[in-house]
Design a protein around this motif. Structure first.
Motif, PDB file in Angstrom:
ATOM      1  N   UNK A  36       0.826  -1.210   0.000  1.00 25.86           N
ATOM      2  CA  UNK A  36       0.000   0.000   0.000  1.00 25.86           C
ATOM      3  C   UNK A  36       0.858   1.258   0.000  1.00 25.86           C
ATOM      4  N   UNK A  37       1.953   1.246   0.738  1.00 25.65           N
ATOM      5  CA  UNK A  37       2.833   2.402   0.762  1.00 25.65           C
ATOM      6  C   UNK A  37       3.552   2.594  -0.554  1.00 25.65           C
ATOM      7  N   UNK A  38       3.967   1.496  -1.177  1.00 25.42           N
ATOM      8  CA  UNK A  38       4.660   1.585  -2.460  1.00 25.42           C
ATOM      9  C   UNK A  38       3.744   2.150  -3.542  1.00 25.42           C
ATOM     10  N   UNK A  39       2.475   1.689  -3.552  1.00 26.29           N
ATOM     11  CA  UNK A  39       1.529   2.175  -4.559  1.00 26.29           C
ATOM     12  C   UNK A  39       1.224   3.658  -4.379  1.00 26.29           C
ATOM     13  N   UNK A  40       1.212   4.144  -3.130  1.00 30.48           N
ATOM     14  CA  UNK A  40       0.948   5.553  -2.893  1.00 30.48           C
ATOM     15  C   UNK A  40       2.085   6.435  -3.406  1.00 30.48           C
ATOM     16  N   UNK A  41       3.308   5.913  -3.330  1.00 30.91           N
ATOM     17  CA  UNK A  41       4.466   6.695  -3.763  1.00 30.91           C
ATOM     18  C   UNK A  41       4.688   6.636  -5.259  1.00 30.91           C
ATOM     19  N   UNK A  42       4.088   5.661  -5.928  1.00 34.61           N
ATOM     20  CA  UNK A  42       4.278   5.533  -7.373  1.00 34.61           C
ATOM     21  C   UNK A  42       3.413   6.553  -8.127  1.00 34.61           C
ATOM     22  N   UNK A  43       3.878   7.056  -9.260  1.00 32.92           N
ATOM     23  CA  UNK A  43       3.071   8.011 -10.041  1.00 32.92           C
ATOM     24  C   UNK A  43       1.814   7.344 -10.596  1.00 32.92           C
ATOM     25  N   UNK A  44       0.763   8.152 -10.731  1.00 37.49           N
ATOM     26  CA  UNK A  44      -0.502   7.662 -11.279  1.00 37.49           C
ATOM     27  C   UNK A  44      -0.429   7.692 -12.798  1.00 37.49           C
ATOM     28  N   UNK A  45      -0.750   6.580 -13.424  1.00 34.54           N
ATOM     29  CA  UNK A  45      -0.736   6.485 -14.885  1.00 34.54           C
ATOM     30  C   UNK A  45      -2.158   6.677 -15.394  1.00 34.54           C
ATOM     31  N   UNK A  46      -2.429   7.824 -16.006  1.00 34.36           N
ATOM     32  CA  UNK A  46      -3.772   8.148 -16.486  1.00 34.36           C
ATOM     33  C   UNK A  46      -3.652   8.802 -17.861  1.00 34.36           C
ATOM     34  N   UNK A  47      -4.110   8.110 -18.901  1.00 33.51           N
ATOM     35  CA  UNK A  47      -4.026   8.636 -20.260  1.00 33.51           C
ATOM     36  C   UNK A  47      -4.865   9.893 -20.421  1.00 33.51           C
ATOM     37  N   UNK A  48      -6.061   9.919 -19.836  1.00 32.44           N
ATOM     38  CA  UNK A  48      -6.924  11.093 -19.972  1.00 32.44           C
ATOM     39  C   UNK A  48      -6.298  12.318 -19.330  1.00 32.44           C
ATOM     40  N   UNK A  49      -5.624  12.111 -18.193  1.00 29.21           N
ATOM     41  CA  UNK A  49      -4.970  13.237 -17.549  1.00 29.21           C
ATOM     42  C   UNK A  49      -3.823  13.778 -18.402  1.00 29.21           C
ATOM     43  N   UNK A  50      -3.111  12.898 -19.071  1.00 31.00           N
ATOM     44  CA  UNK A  50      -2.031  13.343 -19.952  1.00 31.00           C
ATOM     45  C   UNK A  50      -2.580  14.123 -21.140  1.00 31.00           C
ATOM     46  N   UNK A  51      -3.731  13.688 -21.668  1.00 31.86           N
ATOM     47  CA  UNK A  51      -4.336  14.415 -22.785  1.00 31.86           C
ATOM     48  C   UNK A  51      -4.858  15.780 -22.342  1.00 31.86           C
ATOM     49  N   UNK A  52      -5.338  15.865 -21.111  1.00 36.41           N
ATOM     50  CA  UNK A  52      -5.822  17.145 -20.595  1.00 36.41           C
ATOM     51  C   UNK A  52      -4.685  18.102 -20.272  1.00 36.41           C
ATOM     52  N   UNK A  53      -3.477  17.573 -20.153  1.00 40.08           N
ATOM     53  CA  UNK A  53      -2.330  18.385 -19.753  1.00 40.08           C
ATOM     54  C   UNK A  53      -1.765  19.146 -20.963  1.00 40.08           C
ATOM     55  N   UNK A  54      -2.622  19.982 -21.547  1.00 38.99           N
ATOM     56  CA  UNK A  54      -2.203  20.803 -22.679  1.00 38.99           C
ATOM     57  C   UNK A  54      -2.149  22.258 -22.234  1.00 38.99           C
ATOM     58  N   UNK A  55      -1.711  23.093 -23.099  1.00 41.10           N
ATOM     59  CA  UNK A  55      -1.593  24.519 -22.784  1.00 41.10           C
ATOM     60  C   UNK A  55      -1.843  25.302 -24.052  1.00 41.10           C
ATOM     61  N   UNK A  56      -1.950  26.614 -23.897  1.00 41.75           N
ATOM     62  CA  UNK A  56      -2.098  27.485 -25.061  1.00 41.75           C
ATOM     63  C   UNK A  56      -0.912  28.425 -25.117  1.00 41.75           C
ATOM     64  N   UNK A  57      -0.751  29.071 -26.259  1.00 45.29           N
ATOM     65  CA  UNK A  57       0.289  30.070 -26.398  1.00 45.29           C
ATOM     66  C   UNK A  57       1.680  29.487 -26.328  1.00 45.29           C
ATOM     67  N   UNK A  58       2.537  30.184 -25.596  1.00 48.80           N
ATOM     68  CA  UNK A  58       3.931  29.779 -25.531  1.00 48.80           C
ATOM     69  C   UNK A  58       4.099  28.423 -24.873  1.00 48.80           C
ATOM     70  N   UNK A  59       3.222  28.078 -23.932  1.00 45.07           N
ATOM     71  CA  UNK A  59       3.328  26.775 -23.283  1.00 45.07           C
ATOM     72  C   UNK A  59       3.138  25.627 -24.249  1.00 45.07           C
ATOM     73  N   UNK A  60       2.227  25.793 -25.195  1.00 46.97           N
ATOM     74  CA  UNK A  60       1.999  24.735 -26.184  1.00 46.97           C
ATOM     75  C   UNK A  60       3.164  24.642 -27.161  1.00 46.97           C
ATOM     76  N   UNK A  61       3.655  25.765 -27.630  1.00 42.72           N
ATOM     77  CA  UNK A  61       4.685  25.763 -28.671  1.00 42.72           C
ATOM     78  C   UNK A  61       6.048  25.371 -28.130  1.00 42.72           C
TER      79      UNK A  61
END
Length: 773
Positions: free
Chosen positions: A482-507
């Motif tokens: 349980x402790x190991x799973x809490x420390x591991x990063x969450x793998x979420x494809x939808x979250x990665x797709x939402x992690x976009x930006x506009x303007x200079x952040x996107x380019x």
């Protein structure tokens, strides 16, 4: 025969004299547009716009006797009808004086003989016969071809916002559902204003200031406001080009400098990874630290960035080279700057369709979220995006169209430019999200692989089988599952797709991170930043052209050549734009980007519609378009100009202020200790600067009107526009004058005498005819 006579006349002039006979033709046209003495005497004080006696629709020219009496007077010395030298000289126009001086310098006897002969030809030939395009009589600078104009206009309208803002807004505001409000705003707000600006510039043959001042001297502030906004936007917009140049120069190395975190070496040869980069990512670190050398907030500028300053000098030099000869040089540059982005987009499209994860990105972009249509913010952002994507109210479209032939079909141009802009945004969104889908899929799969390796090493299982283990299972390192799973990063494809930006952040962050994972990454990086460079630079000199054309038309520096004026303006802007190159420069850039154009441009476009619909006269404007294009604009366009577009812009302005009041306004500051950004409110001095940026442009509109009301004349009265209405009517074969229909009279308050409006008539056809010479 008229065509042959004109050809002989022009050819003889150019071979035997250095006096350009186009000026003589322009002199004749100016004489035609001057009111007769009787009209001037009875007209009382000078009138402007649609009621000016010299600003008439049918374009009939005064008789030769009236012109002779107007210029030479009734008295003469010597032969009857021949004016005395002193009397004639006192009544010569400025163009006449220039011609007279050149004729004297090139030989009086030869020049006099030729001009006398040509005058006889003119007297015999008369006006152009029906079917001859009258545009050749215009002395204003012209595009070398229709293609040059279209490429310049499309290049001006299609800019960086199509690539790095529209895709972000689409996926944020409902995916495919966002296309509905976007298309509606294009039809109600975008295309009508593009059509209006192209038509009024082509009709009145002037830049932004001259156009609105000619309609009415009380409206001259609209043009000044456009010029001020264009200057403010051009000031910071070239900073983007400087950033693109820096990334372009850095792309010529392998591996790319933003592909991995830099290492800090010690004397013994050991090293550690830079902690700021390790906390964030290589692309974020390269953008915020290597490129911007950013400060923690706007109040602490810290270091001066000489690398970006050097790139900024190069960017302004490129802008000058593109505009040195006016449209003669920019008209040739656009063959590259307007077409190259589409070539690169097509290359990236082909590459994007082969990427693993492409389908995830496109599905995320276009999957409709219909509930978003009930959110008023979605409609607000759609209207704002279509407005600024097309570059409306900057004065650039007016300046470009003023160099068109008077018989150009501006309606087709408006539709072509608007639809090209719309489909370019769609195409760019497909390309960008195919790349973002690839990046998100690769990040997601790498995360899963890391999890599987960790669980396999500690618990001899995989993440799939981890659910079968008890949470208190102890791994090889002595920690519970349980402790190991809490420390591991969450793998979420939808979250990665939402992690976009506009303007200079996107380019400069997201797209560069995706390019890192391409084979031959430097090649793709060079292509990508060349595309951004060409997208930005043609929008930049389109914005600057609006400023320069207004200065030239105002004759502020009448003796300064245009290329010297352009160099002076670019040099002045280059010095001022250094404020964007220090540590806090990116925050000041954000302030200018958010406030120097948004609200002022909406206000300017609102008053443009008011000027045309309620001052110039909507019926008269439609008649002018009919003469220029051969077809009258439909009721839909007239409805948009008079009611729908002004109402839409007023709602957007009010909603924008309400959003700022409710949500506040601030900027994202970089926190080096955590490798993330945080939201900060603008300090008091920045809020004052915001107010200045908005008011320094918007206040010109009421300011000029109030000054005229109190007898002050900040702007000189504009001379009547060259517009061969009679020749255009013959050229377009418009034998029957349009009579407003019952619906037009009802919708636009057109009265029987031709006047418009419920209380204050804007124009009267009978009055115009009475005043015509």
């Amino acid at each position: 025969m008229a065509n042959v006579a004109q050809l002989i006349r022009r050819q003889s002039s150019r071979e035997l004299l250095r006096v350009p006979l186009d000026r003589l033709e322009l002199r004749e046209l100016q004489h035609r547009l001057l009111p007769a003495p009787g009209d001037q005497a009875t007209a009382g004080p000078a009138l402007y716009g649609t009621t000016n006696a010299a600003f008439v629709e049918d374009g009939t020219s005064p008789s030769s006797s009236v012109i002779q009496q107007q210029f030479f007077g009734s008295g003469s010395s010597g032969t009857s009808g021949v004016p005395s030298s002193a009397a004639a000289r006192n009544r010569l126009t400025s163009l006449d004086r220039i011609d007279e001086k050149e004729e004297h310098n090139n030989g009086a006897s030869c020049g006099a003989g030729i001009i006398t002969t040509l005058d006889k030809v003119d007297a015999t030939v008369g006006q152009d016969p029906p079917g001859v395009d009258p545009s050749s009589g215009d002395e204003r600078e012209n595009w070398d071809s229709k293609l040059s104009f279209l490429l310049a206009t499309i290049g001006y309208a299609v800019g960086l916002g199509n690539v790095w803002r529209f895709p972000y807004l689409a996926q944020k505001n409902g995916g495919g559902a966002f296309l509905i409000p976007y298309a509606i705003m294009l039809a109600v707000e975008g295309m009508p204003i593009v059509f209006l600006e192209l038509a009024i510039g082509q009709r009145l043959r002037k830049g932004a200031i001259g156009v609105w001042a000619q309609i009415s001297p009380y409206l001259g502030g609209i043009g000044i406001a456009s010029t001020v906004v264009s200057f403010n936007v051009a000031l910071y917009y070239n900073t983007i080009i400087a950033w693109c140049l820096y990334y372009l120069f850095q792309s010529f190395q392998y591996p790319l400098p933003w592909s991995e975190c830099p290492k800090e070496y010690f004397e013994n040869g050991s090293y550690i990874t830079n902690m700021e980069c390790k906390r964030s990512s290589p692309t974020q670190y390269f953008w915020y630290r290597e490129t911007l050398d950013i400060s923690p907030d706007i109040n602490t500028p810290q270091s001066f960035n000489w690398k970006i300053t050097l790139c900024l000098f190069i960017a302004w030099f490129l802008a000058y080279l593109c505009m040195a000869k006016g449209i003669a040089s920019s008209g040739k540059v656009v063959y590259i700057t307007a077409t190259f982005p589409y070539i690169v987009l097509i290359i990236f499209f082909v590459r994007g369709m082969t990427l693993h994860g492409m389908a995830d990105g496109l599905a995320h972009l276009f999957t409709p979220k219909w509930e978003k249509l009930a959110d008023p913010v979605v409609w607000l952002e759609a209207g704002t995006q279509i407005f600024f994507s097309l570059g409306l109210a900057f004065g650039g479209l007016i300046a470009f169209s003023s160099y068109n032939p008077v018989s150009n079909h501006c309606y087709r141009d408006a539709i072509l430019v608007s639809l090209t802009n719309f489909f370019t945004s769609m195409f760019a969104a497909v390309v960008i999200f195919s790349v973002i889908g690839f990046k998100a899929r690769m990040t997601y799969e790498n995360c899963l692989e890391t999890q599987n390796q960790t669980l396999g090493r500690l618990f001899d299982t995989t993440i799939i089988g981890a659910n079968e283990l008890a949470s208190d299972t102890v791994g090889a390192d002595g920690r519970q599952l349980s402790l190991v799973l809490q420390e591991m990063p969450v793998c979420d494809l939808q979250q990665e797709l939402d992690n976009t930006a506009s303007g200079t952040g996107l380019a400069f962050i997201i797209c560069t991170e995706a390019v890192n994972q391409f084979p031959l990454a430097p090649l793709w990086s060079v292509l990508f930043f060349l595309m951004l460079l060409t997208l930005g630079i043609d929008s930049q000199f389109g914005t600057l052209e609006g400023v320069i054309t207004s200065i030239v038309d105002l004759k502020i520096f009448p003796r300064v050549r245009k290329e010297i004026l352009t160099a002076s303006l670019c040099g002045f802007c280059c010095i001022l734009s250094i404020i964007f190159t220090h540590g806090a420069g990116n925050y000041i850039f954000t302030l200018f980007d958010d406030f120097s154009g948004n609200v002022p441009l909406l206000i300017i476009a609102f008053f443009e519609c008011i000027a045309v619909s309620y001052f110039y006269g909507l019926n008269r404007f439609a008649n002018d378009i009919e003469l220029m294009t051969g077809s009258r604009p439909g009721i839909y366009w007239m409805m948009c100009w008079k009611y729908l577009s002004p109402l839409t812009m007023m709602i957007i302005v009010i909603a924008s202020f309400a959003k700022i009041i409710v949500e506040g306004s601030g900027y994202l500051a970089w926190v080096a200790e955590t490798g993330t950004t945080r939201h900060l409110e603008w300090p008091p001095w920045a809020q004052v600067l915001i107010a200045i940026l908005v008011l320094v442009s918007a206040l010109w509109i009421p300011g000029i009107a109030v000054a005229r009301m109190f007898g002050c004349q900040p702007l000189a009265d504009e001379p009547p526009a060259w517009f061969p209405a009679k020749e255009l009517r013959e050229f377009r074969k418009l034998d029957v004058r349009h009579e407003p229909s019952t619906m037009e009279k009802f919708l636009f308050c057109i009265h029987e005498d031709g006047s418009e409006g419920l209380c204050c008539p804007t124009s009267s056809s009978s009055q115009s005819k009475a005043n015509s010479p």
